[in-house]
Design a protein around this motif. Structure first.
Motif, short mmCIF file in Angstrom:
data_model
loop_
_atom_site.label_atom_id
_atom_site.label_comp_id
_atom_site.label_asym_id
_atom_site.label_seq_id
_atom_site.Cartn_x
_atom_site.Cartn_y
_atom_site.Cartn_z
N ASP A 1 0.82 -1.22 0.00
CA ASP A 1 0.00 0.00 0.00
C ASP A 1 0.85 1.26 0.00
OD1 ASP A 1 -2.28 -1.54 0.08
OD2 ASP A 1 -2.57 -1.34 2.24
N VAL A 2 0.23 2.37 -0.38
CA VAL A 2 0.86 3.69 -0.29
C VAL A 2 1.02 4.04 1.19
CG1 VAL A 2 0.50 6.15 -0.73
CG2 VAL A 2 -0.08 4.47 -2.49
N LYS A 3 2.18 4.57 1.57
CA LYS A 3 2.42 5.01 2.95
C LYS A 3 2.40 6.53 2.98
CE LYS A 3 3.49 0.68 3.37
NZ LYS A 3 3.80 0.39 1.98
N PHE A 4 2.02 7.09 4.13
CA PHE A 4 2.01 8.55 4.22
C PHE A 4 2.36 9.01 5.63
CE2 PHE A 4 -2.35 7.27 5.22
CZ PHE A 4 -2.61 8.01 6.36
N VAL A 5 2.79 10.25 5.71
CA VAL A 5 2.91 10.95 6.99
C VAL A 5 2.15 12.25 6.81
CG1 VAL A 5 4.46 12.13 8.60
CG2 VAL A 5 5.13 9.93 7.60
N CYS A 6 1.33 12.58 7.79
CA CYS A 6 0.62 13.84 7.69
C CYS A 6 0.61 14.53 9.05
CB CYS A 6 -0.79 13.65 7.17
SG CYS A 6 -1.79 12.57 8.19
N ARG A 7 0.27 15.78 9.00
CA ARG A 7 0.32 16.63 10.18
C ARG A 7 -1.09 16.92 10.66
NH1 ARG A 7 3.95 21.75 10.88
NH2 ARG A 7 2.76 22.89 12.42
N ARG A 8 -1.29 16.84 11.94
CA ARG A 8 -2.59 17.18 12.49
C ARG A 8 -2.71 18.70 12.59
NH1 ARG A 8 -6.14 13.95 16.42
NH2 ARG A 8 -7.93 15.31 16.41
N SER A 9 -3.85 19.22 12.21
CA SER A 9 -4.06 20.66 12.27
C SER A 9 -5.44 20.91 12.85
CB SER A 9 -3.94 21.24 10.86
OG SER A 9 -4.16 22.62 10.89
N GLY A 10 -5.49 21.33 14.11
CA GLY A 10 -6.78 21.53 14.77
C GLY A 10 -7.55 20.23 14.84
N SER A 11 -8.79 20.25 14.43
CA SER A 11 -9.61 19.04 14.48
C SER A 11 -9.41 18.18 13.23
CB SER A 11 -11.08 19.41 14.61
OG SER A 11 -11.47 20.17 13.49
N TYR A 12 -8.67 18.72 12.26
CA TYR A 12 -8.47 18.02 11.01
C TYR A 12 -7.28 17.08 11.17
CZ TYR A 12 -8.06 17.30 5.97
OH TYR A 12 -8.00 16.75 4.73
N LEU A 13 -7.50 15.78 11.07
CA LEU A 13 -6.45 14.82 11.41
C LEU A 13 -5.29 14.86 10.43
CD1 LEU A 13 -5.52 12.62 13.32
CD2 LEU A 13 -6.73 10.96 11.94
N CYS A 14 -5.57 15.11 9.17
CA CYS A 14 -4.50 14.95 8.21
C CYS A 14 -4.37 16.13 7.25
CB CYS A 14 -4.73 13.68 7.41
SG CYS A 14 -3.32 12.61 7.51
N ALA A 15 -3.54 17.09 7.62
CA ALA A 15 -3.22 18.19 6.73
C ALA A 15 -1.79 17.99 6.24
CB ALA A 15 -3.36 19.51 7.47
N GLU A 16 -1.43 18.64 5.16
CA GLU A 16 -0.05 18.61 4.67
C GLU A 16 0.50 17.19 4.61
OE1 GLU A 16 2.58 21.49 6.62
OE2 GLU A 16 0.78 22.38 7.46
#
Length: 109
Positions: A30-45
């Motif tokens: 599968d595709v792997k990712f890292v994302c940043r939490r921003s406020g209530s939004y779990l996956c930004a950037e």
């Protein structure tokens, strides 16, 4: 079972920080990712990597997926205070379903 639920990392401003996340064998392809939490939004950037043993080129985080070791590695270079945040490592299936595996807390000093 395979994977740490949460890790905390610290880095000095101007330096780099390395993230390592194990993932289940069943998600190797599968595709792997890292994302940043921003406020209530779990996956930004979000930054993702689709190929085995190739560094991703785009995004703030360089990612490397070693499918034999089931290990996703990420590096953030030249960190600043803005990088102090909560990040998540995860996998994304062909259908687009995301599974969040490891929470990574980064504090820049």
């Amino acid at each position: 079972d395979c994977c740490e639920k949460s890790i905390s990392l610290s880095a000095a401003a101007g330096g780099s920080v390395n993230i390592s996340c194990k993932y289940p064998q069943s998600h190797s392809a599968d595709v792997k990712f890292v994302c940043r939490r921003s406020g209530s939004y779990l996956c930004a950037e979000e930054t993702s990597v689709k190929k085995n043993r190739r560094w991703s080129a785009e995004g703030q985080i360089q990612l490397y997926d070693d499918r034999e070791q089931q290990l996703l590695t990420g590096t953030i270079s030249h960190v600043t205070q803005q990088h102090s945040a909560e990040y998540w490592c995860g996998v994304q299936s062909d259908q687009g379903h995301k599974s969040f595996i490891t929470r990574v807390l980064i504090s820049v000093t």
